[in-house]
Design a protein around this motif. Sequence first.
Motif, PDB file in Angstrom:
ATOM      1  N   VAL A 149      43.487  32.802  36.637  1.00 40.95           N
ATOM      2  CA  VAL A 149      44.523  31.782  36.683  1.00 40.95           C
ATOM      3  C   VAL A 149      45.095  31.536  35.301  1.00 40.95           C
ATOM      4  O   VAL A 149      46.310  31.393  35.099  1.00 40.95           O
ATOM      5  CB  VAL A 149      43.966  30.496  37.309  1.00 40.95           C
ATOM      6  CG1 VAL A 149      45.025  29.392  37.287  1.00 40.95           C
ATOM      7  CG2 VAL A 149      43.506  30.748  38.736  1.00 40.95           C
ATOM      8  N   ALA A 150      44.244  31.478  34.301  1.00 37.69           N
ATOM      9  CA  ALA A 150      44.709  31.244  32.927  1.00 37.69           C
ATOM     10  C   ALA A 150      45.610  32.384  32.470  1.00 37.69           C
ATOM     11  O   ALA A 150      46.608  32.176  31.792  1.00 37.69           O
ATOM     12  CB  ALA A 150      43.521  31.080  31.985  1.00 37.69           C
ATOM     13  N   ARG A 151      45.252  33.609  32.837  1.00 38.57           N
ATOM     14  CA  ARG A 151      46.065  34.762  32.444  1.00 38.57           C
ATOM     15  C   ARG A 151      47.452  34.702  33.067  1.00 38.57           C
ATOM     16  O   ARG A 151      48.465  34.918  32.393  1.00 38.57           O
ATOM     17  CB  ARG A 151      45.357  36.044  32.875  1.00 38.57           C
ATOM     18  CG  ARG A 151      46.193  37.292  32.655  1.00 38.57           C
ATOM     19  CD  ARG A 151      45.493  38.479  33.234  1.00 38.57           C
ATOM     20  NE  ARG A 151      46.283  39.663  33.089  1.00 38.57           N
ATOM     21  CZ  ARG A 151      45.950  40.868  33.558  1.00 38.57           C
ATOM     22  NH1 ARG A 151      44.804  41.001  34.219  1.00 38.57           N
ATOM     23  NH2 ARG A 151      46.732  41.909  33.381  1.00 38.57           N
ATOM     24  N   ALA A 152      47.510  34.437  34.388  1.00 40.15           N
ATOM     25  CA  ALA A 152      48.812  34.368  35.061  1.00 40.15           C
ATOM     26  C   ALA A 152      49.676  33.268  34.468  1.00 40.15           C
ATOM     27  O   ALA A 152      50.885  33.424  34.295  1.00 40.15           O
ATOM     28  CB  ALA A 152      48.613  34.143  36.557  1.00 40.15           C
ATOM     29  N   THR A 153      49.078  32.137  34.140  1.00 38.20           N
ATOM     30  CA  THR A 153      49.857  31.023  33.580  1.00 38.20           C
ATOM     31  C   THR A 153      50.422  31.387  32.218  1.00 38.20           C
ATOM     32  O   THR A 153      51.595  31.119  31.905  1.00 38.20           O
ATOM     33  CB  THR A 153      48.968  29.783  33.475  1.00 38.20           C
ATOM     34  OG1 THR A 153      48.436  29.482  34.768  1.00 38.20           O
ATOM     35  CG2 THR A 153      49.747  28.592  32.955  1.00 38.20           C
ATOM     36  N   ALA A 154      49.610  32.021  31.371  1.00 41.32           N
ATOM     37  CA  ALA A 154      50.079  32.374  30.035  1.00 41.32           C
ATOM     38  C   ALA A 154      51.179  33.417  30.076  1.00 41.32           C
ATOM     39  O   ALA A 154      52.174  33.328  29.351  1.00 41.32           O
ATOM     40  CB  ALA A 154      48.889  32.880  29.197  1.00 41.32           C
TER      41      ALA A 154
END
Length: 806
Positions: free
Chosen positions: A82-87
Amino acid sequence: MAARKDRPLPVLGEDRSARWLLPAIIIAVAGSAAIIWWMVGSTVLAAGFGATVLALCALVLLIRTLYPQAAEQGVDGPDWTVARATADAAGLAMAITDRAGRLVCASDLFGEWFPAYPTPPGLFADPAATDALTRAGRAAWRDGSARLEGLAHGAMRLDVEVGRTGRADDYLLWRLTPVRHPNAVDDILRLVTGEAGRHLTEGGIMAALVGGEGRIRAANGAFLLRAAGRIDANITGRDFAGHMRVDDKGRLFFAREERGGLPLRLLQVPLRRQGQQAPGADAPMLILIVDEPAAAANGTSALATIETLLSLLPFGLAMADRDGRMLFLNDAFARAAGLRPEARPSYPGDLVVREDQAAVADAVRRFAVGPQMSGDIAVRMRDQPDDPVALSLAGVRGLGEAAVLLSLKDNSEESKLKRQVAQATKMQAIGQLAGGVAHDFNNILTAIIGHCDLMLMRHTPGDSDYDDIQQIKSNSNRAAGLTRQLLAFSRQQTLRPQILQLPDIVADVSNLLKRLLGENVKLEVSHGRNLGAVRADPGQLEQVIVNLVVNARDAMPHGGTVNIQTYAVPAAKVREMRQQILPVGDYTALRVSDTGLGIPPDILSKIFEPFFTTKELGKGTGLGLSTVYGIVKQSGGFIFAESELGRGASFILYLPVHTAEAAPEKRKAAPKRSETWGTGTILLVEDEDMVRAVAERALSRQGYTVLTAADGEQGLEVLARGEDIDLLISDVVMPTMDGPTMVAHARQARPDLPVLFMSGYAEEQLRRSIDIPHVAFLPKPFSVSQLAEAARDALAGAASDAPPAP
């Protein structure tokens, strides 16, 4: 985002929770075993319980030691996906490290800037930058956040923000952003296209950002509206100079506004690029544009303002100086004078015919030097010498060189309507005259043809007089055809209208047309789709087509092409045509065009006049097109002519589409009989003695008893005597009392009296003007046999209408 999964497995002794958890478990197990021993009194059972619990606890600790990440993620571990997709969606360069200083995840942009995903703070080759990042990381663990600005990384400079994150604040988030330097071009671009540009538009200020190469990069709404004509136009990338023009006085205008635009004032603001000490030759430029103020001090600017205002008016206006030279004229004046766009006269006298040039020059000179006054002078324009127009002049002062204001009204439409009204009036007057002449001539022909028939009854073929009598009758029939032609253009002939399709009529007459055209003229025929039916006389329509095609052939002495075209003209198309003569409705059109010499404009308005012809003496009667005009008008249609010299001419017929109506109940037709003998009493009312004598002898020879009267009053006197009249035959137009009036009085006493009218006028025209039911009609001239057949049919029709005997 890259997630780092190469953590070393932590040992049990290193886990802070294991330091106090193991002694607590041992004490709890020992206490539980002692309680069981006290209650049960069995040492074996108590020892077995304690050993079992200790084994289970050891197994749990072993699993936690072997799979620490799975245990953590199963409880409260962060979801790096999730953190990767958001960044990545936000376009951020970021990295996350744990307390041990290991990189656990990083964004794609971070990997682009720092290949191989190095772990912060080891991002930069410069040791000083690494030390600064190390101190920032420690400060973030201690204070919660830290920030560094302007770290060099190749051609970029980066700002770094470090902050604690995670549920237990056991991670560091490293966020890197490039340092953006202020750019005047970007600021101006946002100003022109944003809210500020809208305010400039509302204030009437036009703004455009132009690159060093001279092409438009952006513009506000006011500039787009004036330069391109639409506020939503896309002119990005186009040449700025292409939208401008300069007149001979050095004034700047928008190119699309041509002569009707206002002069402009430009303010140029060069934009200095970063690192430039002075604006370069190829630097972008902000251009602000406003209309030239009208309140200029000198007379030249005032004159320019007046010219601009005059160019916007829809009236034909021009200005001349004291010597009579033309200084300015607007488009409306040029149209009214019949000038081409590129033609500009030097003097007002160049617009008029030679006879009026001196009067115009004298009037201009008088209004230029005298007191300010105005007046009109009637002149004839060079391109329209037949229609005098009013040229208005007014003296003006205080406008520099301008001394006379000239006004010319564009009366081309008015002149066209006048010509059309005059044509219609002329045709009506000549039609009335021709109708009267044809009526009287038909009476004479009726007598001649009737006497010929009576004489032929006493002669047989082979007699010495038989051929002469037959020749007299033949010539009389030819004269009867001429009277029908006269009645055609006067719209008073007898028509036999039918519901028909125009392509069928063209097909019927095509073979005849090919023989008439000859070998050097080609005939082309094309038909449109969805053609509506029309109501007209097919024989007369054939005559119309033949006359038009023959005229087209004569206009092509060296050969060419005649094109016959039929097509539908719906009401919407008629409305778009804006034709004052043609009412709005559905029409079926017939166009006959040629590739001949064309018709001169001065002749085009006269071609439908009777006896007007351009052919040599003895080669044309001038009745062809006038007959066409009369047939079309009598059929309820319209005809127009179009021509251009050297490119041929076209004649367009518009016939209204027939709308089907409920068919009236048909009476049972009486059986046709070949014999014309009959019995009964006929009252014959005719004011022409010779016609009355012929008709009386013809009817008497057929077995009828004939009573005669010279007018309507005498006819009523005969009826008043109580005679048993079986049929009333009467002329329509008679002195003292006409036929319809006499029949109206006679029907009051004898409502079932059969009536047969004789007339040289059109049957349809008479039926519209005669409101009498159940009357028959016999057109003049007629033969003896035609009169006998009409009398027989009238009597038979009256018998079929009579009620049955009780």
